[in-house]
Design a protein around this motif. Structure first.
Motif, PDB file in Angstrom:
ATOM      1  N   THR A 107       0.839  -1.200   0.000  1.00 31.64           N
ATOM      2  CA  THR A 107       0.000   0.000   0.000  1.00 31.64           C
ATOM      3  C   THR A 107       0.872   1.247   0.000  1.00 31.64           C
ATOM      4  N   PHE A 108       0.357   2.302  -0.609  1.00 32.37           N
ATOM      5  CA  PHE A 108       1.051   3.590  -0.618  1.00 32.37           C
ATOM      6  C   PHE A 108       0.075   4.663  -0.174  1.00 32.37           C
ATOM      7  N   PHE A 109       0.491   5.460   0.784  1.00 31.85           N
ATOM      8  CA  PHE A 109      -0.327   6.536   1.325  1.00 31.85           C
ATOM      9  C   PHE A 109       0.499   7.807   1.229  1.00 31.85           C
ATOM     10  N   ASP A 110       0.078   8.745   0.406  1.00 35.83           N
ATOM     11  CA  ASP A 110       0.906   9.904   0.072  1.00 35.83           C
ATOM     12  C   ASP A 110       0.824  11.009   1.120  1.00 35.83           C
ATOM     13  N   ILE A 111       1.404  10.760   2.280  1.00 42.19           N
ATOM     14  CA  ILE A 111       1.541  11.791   3.303  1.00 42.19           C
ATOM     15  C   ILE A 111       2.926  11.668   3.924  1.00 42.19           C
ATOM     16  N   ASP A 112       3.349  12.741   4.557  1.00 41.73           N
ATOM     17  CA  ASP A 112       4.633  12.735   5.262  1.00 41.73           C
ATOM     18  C   ASP A 112       4.409  12.078   6.621  1.00 41.73           C
ATOM     19  N   ASN A 113       4.240  10.747   6.583  1.00 39.54           N
ATOM     20  CA  ASN A 113       3.939  10.012   7.811  1.00 39.54           C
ATOM     21  C   ASN A 113       5.018  10.180   8.870  1.00 39.54           C
ATOM     22  N   VAL A 114       6.253  10.218   8.449  1.00 39.21           N
ATOM     23  CA  VAL A 114       7.349  10.259   9.412  1.00 39.21           C
ATOM     24  C   VAL A 114       7.291  11.525  10.258  1.00 39.21           C
ATOM     25  N   ASN A 115       7.176  12.678   9.603  1.00 40.24           N
ATOM     26  CA  ASN A 115       7.183  13.922  10.360  1.00 40.24           C
ATOM     27  C   ASN A 115       5.883  14.150  11.125  1.00 40.24           C
ATOM     28  N   ILE A 116       4.772  13.688  10.589  1.00 41.02           N
ATOM     29  CA  ILE A 116       3.514  13.810  11.310  1.00 41.02           C
ATOM     30  C   ILE A 116       3.554  12.958  12.580  1.00 41.02           C
ATOM     31  N   LEU A 117       3.954  11.708  12.418  1.00 41.23           N
ATOM     32  CA  LEU A 117       3.920  10.783  13.547  1.00 41.23           C
ATOM     33  C   LEU A 117       5.074  10.996  14.513  1.00 41.23           C
ATOM     34  N   LYS A 118       6.114  11.660  14.027  1.00 38.98           N
ATOM     35  CA  LYS A 118       7.250  11.949  14.887  1.00 38.98           C
ATOM     36  C   LYS A 118       6.823  12.852  16.052  1.00 38.98           C
ATOM     37  N   ASN A 119       5.787  13.643  15.823  1.00 41.19           N
ATOM     38  CA  ASN A 119       5.303  14.569  16.842  1.00 41.19           C
ATOM     39  C   ASN A 119       4.206  13.963  17.705  1.00 41.19           C
ATOM     40  N   TYR A 120       4.012  12.665  17.557  1.00 46.16           N
ATOM     41  CA  TYR A 120       2.982  11.978  18.320  1.00 46.16           C
ATOM     42  C   TYR A 120       3.482  11.794  19.762  1.00 46.16           C
ATOM     43  N   LYS A 123       1.490   9.996  25.833  1.00 49.06           N
ATOM     44  CA  LYS A 123       2.251   9.102  26.708  1.00 49.06           C
ATOM     45  C   LYS A 123       1.458   7.867  27.120  1.00 49.06           C
ATOM     46  N   ASN A 124       0.123   7.925  26.971  1.00 42.62           N
ATOM     47  CA  ASN A 124      -0.706   6.787  27.360  1.00 42.62           C
ATOM     48  C   ASN A 124      -0.889   5.765  26.249  1.00 42.62           C
ATOM     49  N   LYS A 125      -0.399   6.062  25.063  1.00 44.71           N
ATOM     50  CA  LYS A 125      -0.538   5.167  23.921  1.00 44.71           C
ATOM     51  C   LYS A 125       0.831   4.659  23.489  1.00 44.71           C
ATOM     52  N   ILE A 126       0.835   3.505  22.840  1.00 42.82           N
ATOM     53  CA  ILE A 126       2.101   3.025  22.281  1.00 42.82           C
ATOM     54  C   ILE A 126       2.039   2.961  20.761  1.00 42.82           C
ATOM     55  N   GLY A 127       0.914   3.393  20.192  1.00 41.37           N
ATOM     56  CA  GLY A 127       0.824   3.353  18.749  1.00 41.37           C
ATOM     57  C   GLY A 127      -0.249   4.251  18.184  1.00 41.37           C
ATOM     58  N   CYS A 128      -0.126   4.519  16.900  1.00 44.39           N
ATOM     59  CA  CYS A 128      -1.101   5.315  16.166  1.00 44.39           C
ATOM     60  C   CYS A 128      -1.252   4.692  14.784  1.00 44.39           C
ATOM     61  N   ILE A 129      -2.490   4.581  14.314  1.00 42.23           N
ATOM     62  CA  ILE A 129      -2.765   3.937  13.033  1.00 42.23           C
ATOM     63  C   ILE A 129      -3.390   4.946  12.082  1.00 42.23           C
ATOM     64  N   ASN A 130      -2.883   5.006  10.866  1.00 40.32           N
ATOM     65  CA  ASN A 130      -3.446   5.886   9.860  1.00 40.32           C
ATOM     66  C   ASN A 130      -4.655   5.229   9.206  1.00 40.32           C
ATOM     67  N   LEU A 131      -5.726   5.972   9.120  1.00 39.36           N
ATOM     68  CA  LEU A 131      -6.944   5.502   8.473  1.00 39.36           C
ATOM     69  C   LEU A 131      -7.256   6.404   7.288  1.00 39.36           C
ATOM     70  N   VAL A 132      -7.893   5.830   6.280  1.00 35.98           N
ATOM     71  CA  VAL A 132      -8.339   6.611   5.129  1.00 35.98           C
ATOM     72  C   VAL A 132      -9.833   6.398   4.974  1.00 35.98           C
ATOM     73  N   PHE A 204      -3.940  10.767  -1.175  1.00 37.71           N
ATOM     74  CA  PHE A 204      -3.956   9.670  -2.139  1.00 37.71           C
ATOM     75  C   PHE A 204      -3.554   8.355  -1.483  1.00 37.71           C
ATOM     76  N   PHE A 205      -4.341   7.318  -1.750  1.00 38.54           N
ATOM     77  CA  PHE A 205      -4.095   5.986  -1.176  1.00 38.54           C
ATOM     78  C   PHE A 205      -4.334   4.940  -2.242  1.00 38.54           C
ATOM     79  N   ILE A 206      -3.454   3.924  -2.293  1.00 40.52           N
ATOM     80  CA  ILE A 206      -3.662   2.829  -3.230  1.00 40.52           C
ATOM     81  C   ILE A 206      -3.175   1.524  -2.620  1.00 40.52           C
ATOM     82  N   ASP A 207      -3.904   0.459  -2.901  1.00 38.79           N
ATOM     83  CA  ASP A 207      -3.557  -0.890  -2.462  1.00 38.79           C
ATOM     84  C   ASP A 207      -3.349  -1.728  -3.716  1.00 38.79           C
ATOM     85  N   ILE A 208      -2.136  -2.263  -3.893  1.00 40.58           N
ATOM     86  CA  ILE A 208      -1.850  -3.026  -5.115  1.00 40.58           C
ATOM     87  C   ILE A 208      -2.110  -4.522  -4.932  1.00 40.58           C
ATOM     88  N   GLY A 209      -2.709  -4.896  -3.801  1.00 40.24           N
ATOM     89  CA  GLY A 209      -2.926  -6.309  -3.506  1.00 40.24           C
ATOM     90  C   GLY A 209      -4.102  -6.933  -4.228  1.00 40.24           C
TER      91      GLY A 209
END
Length: 211
Positions: A107-120, A123-132, A204-209
């Motif tokens: 899958t490809f999701f056209d966002i700057d996931n690294v910099n967005i999630l870097k600011n996550y 402290k009560n969570k250990i993860g964040c999931i991107n949804l479309v 933009f999101f695409i799944d090639i599966g």
């Protein structure tokens, strides 16, 4: 920050189009999908890309292992037996010491996931999931989000899991050395314990599966 790409799938649904290669190696205009992902993520402030390969993984390893792209080191690990999407992370337990972004290799999701999630900083969570957002109510979505951005499970949802996750290093305490599914085992456990949040993006999101 590191990036981990899950590239172990056989791609049974698109096998007729791609009978001789692992699914992430199918090409678009002469460039493999895996290379497209690496091109995208090596633009950001990350140190390592780990590729977790399985089916015909030697093809992936021959091309990418120990390569450096835009100062980002690329490592490829081939699982000895099928461990599924969460179990395959066990091989990284002593290799990743920081937070990381986890990607599905199909899958490809056209966002700057690294910099967005870097600011996550929750402290009560250990993860964040991107949804479309989905154009229709899907039975397979099962992930929904409440007003506090907590993930919840429903039989139907207006959202699709975009296959892009942010995890703190603490996630490895939930990863066992056995076959384990991200979607059917690990995520339901984390949701039940209220340890993951959701983030909705409409880029933009695409799944090639699928054909």
């Amino acid at each position: 920050m590191d990036v981990v790409i899950l590239a172990g799938g056989k791609g049974s649904r698109i096998y007729k189009m791609n009978p001789h290669l692992p699914k992430p190696m199918i090409k678009f205009k002469g460039i493999s999908f895996l290379q497209i992902l690496i091109n995208h993520y090596s633009k950001f402030d990350i140190e390592n890309i780990f590729i977790l390969a399985g089916y015909k993984g030697e093809i992936i390893k021959k091309i990418f292992h120990n390569k450096v792209q835009n100062f980002v080191k690329i490592k490829c690990l081939i699982e000895k037996k099928p461990m599924d999407t969460a179990g395959s992370l066990y091989s990284l337990k002593n290799k990743i010491k920081r937070d990381f972004v986890l990607l599905n290799g199909d899958t490809f999701f056209d966002i700057d996931n690294v910099n967005i999630l870097k600011n996550y900083k929750n402290k009560n969570k250990i993860g964040c999931i991107n949804l479309v957002k989905s154009k229709k109510n899907v039975k397979l979505g099962y992930l929904n989000i409440d007003k506090n951005k907590n993930l919840i499970q429903k039989k139907k949802s207006n959202y699709i899991n975009a296959g892009v996750y942010y995890f703190k290093n603490k996630i490895f305490s939930f990863i066992k050395n056995k076959k384990m599914s991200m979607e059917n085992e690990l995520l339901p456990l984390l949701i039940k314990k209220n340890l993951v949040s959701g983030k909705v993006n409409n880029n933009f999101f695409i799944d090639i599966g699928t054909p």
